[in-house]
Design a protein around this motif. Structure first.
Motif, PDB file in Angstrom:
ATOM      1  N   ARG A  18       0.827  -1.212   0.000  1.00 41.43           N
ATOM      2  CA  ARG A  18       0.000   0.000   0.000  1.00 41.43           C
ATOM      3  C   ARG A  18       0.862   1.263   0.000  1.00 41.43           C
ATOM      4  N   SER A  19       2.001   1.199   0.659  1.00 41.07           N
ATOM      5  CA  SER A  19       2.923   2.334   0.641  1.00 41.07           C
ATOM      6  C   SER A  19       3.482   2.552  -0.761  1.00 41.07           C
ATOM      7  N   VAL A  20       3.797   1.462  -1.458  1.00 42.87           N
ATOM      8  CA  VAL A  20       4.236   1.565  -2.853  1.00 42.87           C
ATOM      9  C   VAL A  20       3.127   2.174  -3.704  1.00 42.87           C
ATOM     10  N   ALA A  21       1.896   1.733  -3.482  1.00 40.13           N
ATOM     11  CA  ALA A  21       0.763   2.280  -4.227  1.00 40.13           C
ATOM     12  C   ALA A  21       0.634   3.778  -3.996  1.00 40.13           C
ATOM     13  N   ASP A  22       0.790   4.206  -2.746  1.00 42.69           N
ATOM     14  CA  ASP A  22       0.687   5.633  -2.438  1.00 42.69           C
ATOM     15  C   ASP A  22       1.767   6.436  -3.155  1.00 42.69           C
ATOM     16  N   LEU A  23       2.975   5.871  -3.224  1.00 33.30           N
ATOM     17  CA  LEU A  23       4.081   6.563  -3.884  1.00 33.30           C
ATOM     18  C   LEU A  23       3.814   6.722  -5.379  1.00 33.30           C
ATOM     19  N   TYR A  24       3.370   5.661  -6.025  1.00 30.17           N
ATOM     20  CA  TYR A  24       3.136   5.730  -7.470  1.00 30.17           C
ATOM     21  C   TYR A  24       1.868   6.514  -7.800  1.00 30.17           C
ATOM     22  N   HIS A  25       0.889   6.454  -6.928  1.00 29.59           N
ATOM     23  CA  HIS A  25      -0.291   7.308  -7.078  1.00 29.59           C
ATOM     24  C   HIS A  25       0.141   8.771  -7.074  1.00 29.59           C
ATOM     25  N   ALA A  26       0.965   9.156  -6.100  1.00 31.63           N
ATOM     26  CA  ALA A  26       1.449  10.537  -6.019  1.00 31.63           C
ATOM     27  C   ALA A  26       2.282  10.895  -7.239  1.00 31.63           C
ATOM     28  N   TYR A  27       3.085   9.948  -7.711  1.00 27.67           N
ATOM     29  CA  TYR A  27       3.920  10.224  -8.877  1.00 27.67           C
ATOM     30  C   TYR A  27       3.051  10.515 -10.099  1.00 27.67           C
ATOM     31  N   PHE A  28       2.017   9.712 -10.317  1.00 30.10           N
ATOM     32  CA  PHE A  28       1.184   9.917 -11.500  1.00 30.10           C
ATOM     33  C   PHE A  28       0.460  11.264 -11.448  1.00 30.10           C
ATOM     34  N   THR A  29      -0.134  11.567 -10.303  1.00 32.39           N
ATOM     35  CA  THR A  29      -0.787  12.875 -10.156  1.00 32.39           C
ATOM     36  C   THR A  29       0.222  13.997 -10.341  1.00 32.39           C
ATOM     37  N   GLY A  30       1.398  13.833  -9.727  1.00 26.15           N
ATOM     38  CA  GLY A  30       2.442  14.845  -9.845  1.00 26.15           C
ATOM     39  C   GLY A  30       2.917  15.024 -11.268  1.00 26.15           C
ATOM     40  N   LEU A  31       2.978  13.929 -12.018  1.00 23.35           N
ATOM     41  CA  LEU A  31       3.438  14.019 -13.410  1.00 23.35           C
ATOM     42  C   LEU A  31       2.470  14.856 -14.241  1.00 23.35           C
ATOM     43  N   ILE A  32       1.183  14.684 -14.035  1.00 25.24           N
ATOM     44  CA  ILE A  32       0.208  15.500 -14.753  1.00 25.24           C
ATOM     45  C   ILE A  32       0.383  16.970 -14.400  1.00 25.24           C
ATOM     46  N   LEU A  33       0.575  17.263 -13.114  1.00 25.98           N
ATOM     47  CA  LEU A  33       0.769  18.650 -12.695  1.00 25.98           C
ATOM     48  C   LEU A  33       2.070  19.226 -13.242  1.00 25.98           C
ATOM     49  N   THR A  34       3.112  18.400 -13.315  1.00 23.91           N
ATOM     50  CA  THR A  34       4.378  18.857 -13.890  1.00 23.91           C
ATOM     51  C   THR A  34       4.192  19.248 -15.350  1.00 23.91           C
ATOM     52  N   VAL A  35       3.431  18.440 -16.084  1.00 30.10           N
ATOM     53  CA  VAL A  35       3.189  18.760 -17.494  1.00 30.10           C
ATOM     54  C   VAL A  35       2.330  20.021 -17.607  1.00 30.10           C
ATOM     55  N   VAL A  36       1.340  20.176 -16.730  1.00 28.70           N
ATOM     56  CA  VAL A  36       0.518  21.385 -16.743  1.00 28.70           C
ATOM     57  C   VAL A  36       1.384  22.621 -16.531  1.00 28.70           C
ATOM     58  N   THR A  37       2.280  22.575 -15.543  1.00 34.49           N
ATOM     59  CA  THR A  37       3.053  23.767 -15.169  1.00 34.49           C
ATOM     60  C   THR A  37       4.243  24.004 -16.084  1.00 34.49           C
ATOM     61  N   ARG A  38       4.828  22.950 -16.653  1.00 35.36           N
ATOM     62  CA  ARG A  38       6.019  23.110 -17.502  1.00 35.36           C
ATOM     63  C   ARG A  38       5.689  23.185 -18.982  1.00 35.36           C
ATOM     64  N   TRP A 112      -9.713  10.591  -6.026  1.00 30.01           N
ATOM     65  CA  TRP A 112      -8.477   9.821  -5.876  1.00 30.01           C
ATOM     66  C   TRP A 112      -7.359  10.398  -6.737  1.00 30.01           C
ATOM     67  N   ILE A 113      -7.660  10.619  -7.997  1.00 22.20           N
ATOM     68  CA  ILE A 113      -6.592  10.991  -8.927  1.00 22.20           C
ATOM     69  C   ILE A 113      -6.019  12.372  -8.629  1.00 22.20           C
ATOM     70  N   TRP A 114      -6.846  13.279  -8.097  1.00 24.39           N
ATOM     71  CA  TRP A 114      -6.386  14.642  -7.780  1.00 24.39           C
ATOM     72  C   TRP A 114      -6.292  14.806  -6.270  1.00 24.39           C
ATOM     73  N   LYS A 115      -5.581  13.926  -5.622  1.00 21.27           N
ATOM     74  CA  LYS A 115      -5.588  13.859  -4.157  1.00 21.27           C
ATOM     75  C   LYS A 115      -5.124  15.169  -3.514  1.00 21.27           C
TER      76      LYS A 115
END
Length: 351
Positions: A18-38, A112-115
């Motif tokens: 579940r900790s791994v899931a939380d990390l990759y969940h955060a990564y995916f959401t973060g990646l979308i935000l990185t693309v939005v901002t960059r 979930w996706i936009w935690k």
């Protein structure tokens, strides 16, 4: 080992998953935000569209079979698929049957996706791209050109959730008719007693726990090659690495707690990294000496069998591990030595 000890070991393993899931969940959401901002909203919307279309094409029909939904009417099968598959991944979702040709789904807050605060950085165009990529294409996959999706609310637009219904019309739909909006409508109330349920016999606890972990990881498995194909390896590599570093720094403490591990030294981080890789089902070996620690990662199961996996996709791991090392303690250096072609084995030097 006693039954109680086995149970305790299973609980510890599932917590790590579940900790791994939380990390990759955060990564995916973060990646979308990185693309939005960059890169900006149009590029982010195109990226999200391609990620969700690719997942839809790869997973929807096999998922219907796994979940035992293939025999249902198209609108009902599509809605129940979203309900059950998201439920397995820990996503809050509701299902409301109206008729064999009309069935609702609703993703209530929190999304979930936009935690957390991430929802404040997601443009409506990006959320719509997700619907275009997946929901609008289910009829095509089912060979039913009459099936479309009607969106009645979007949470990123300030409404109380994302909701809509699958509708089987009396005529074939043009491409731009497969997703339409009807903001004046509202979903009926959810009654859990009328929602579908997984067959317990074929979905025991260990399978559910692994599926929960894999659900979040699958988004990154899909997103990394899509990003490289869309923006090229140089730009995509930067975005993958930057996202990983930021997310790793933010989430080390949370993940380390789930692993029951400490922090502060290179030795602590080496133990953490071994545990993380093993919780991802990767094979590792390595050596420790006075000058530092070396971990040899011989598999990368996340990207195994991905036909268009470019070496730049490994920037996911580089960024994540650099960020996690910074979260573990100051001046902990982690360096990756990739094999030829950007495939395992990867050698991680920590010092």
């Amino acid at each position: 080992m006693t039954t109680a000890q086995n149970g305790s070991a299973d609980q510890a393993k599932w917590l790590r998953w579940r900790s791994v899931a939380d990390l990759y969940h955060a990564y995916f959401t973060g990646l979308i935000l990185t693309v939005v901002t960059r890169r900006g909203t149009p590029d982010a919307a195109e990226f999200v569209f391609r990620v969700f279309r690719r997942q839809q094409q790869e997973r929807f029909l096999p998922g219907l079979e796994k979940l035992g939904l293939s025999h249902l009417p198209p609108a009902v099968a599509a809605a129940q698929y979203h309900y059950l598959s998201n439920w397995i991944g820990g996503v809050s979702v509701e299902y409301m049957y109206e008729s064999d040709r009309k069935a609702w789904i609703r993703y209530p807050p929190p999304r979930w996706i936009w935690k957390g605060t991430a929802i404040c950085g997601v443009p409506g165009e990006v959320s719509r791209a997700m619907l275009r990529g997946w929901h609008a294409n289910n009829g095509v996959s089912l060979g039913n050109p009459n099936l479309g999706f009607v969106c009645t609310k979007q949470s990123v637009d300030g409404q109380d959730g994302l909701e809509g219904y699958y509708c089987e019309y009396d005529h074939a739909l043009e491409t731009d008719q497969r997703l339409v909006f009807a903001r004046h409508l509202e979903a009926p109330m959810f009654d859990p007693a009328n929602a579908p349920a997984l067959p317990v016999a074929s979905w025991p606890k260990p399978r559910l726990e692994k599926a929960y972990r894999n659900y979040a990881m699958e988004y990154v498995r899909t997103a990394a090659p899509v990003l490289v194909q869309l923006f090229g390896p140089e730009d995509a590599g930067y975005l993958l690495h930057m996202t990983g570093k930021l997310i790793g720094m933010q989430f080390f403490d949370e993940v380390a707690r789930g692993f029951g591990l400490g922090h502060g030294t290179a030795k602590d981080f080496a133990a953490f990294l071994r545990a993380l890789l093993q919780a991802q089902d990767d094979d590792v070996d390595g050596d420790d000496d006075d000058s530092g620690h070396e971990i040899r990662q011989t598999t990368w199961r996340l990207m195994a069998d991905v036909g268009d996996c470019h070496p730049a996709c490994a920037r996911v791991l580089e960024g994540l591990f650099e960020g996690l090392a910074a979260g573990c303690g100051r001046h902990i250096a982690v360096r990756m030595t990739p094999a030829l072609g950007g495939a395992p084995p990867f050698v991680w030097s920590i010092g």
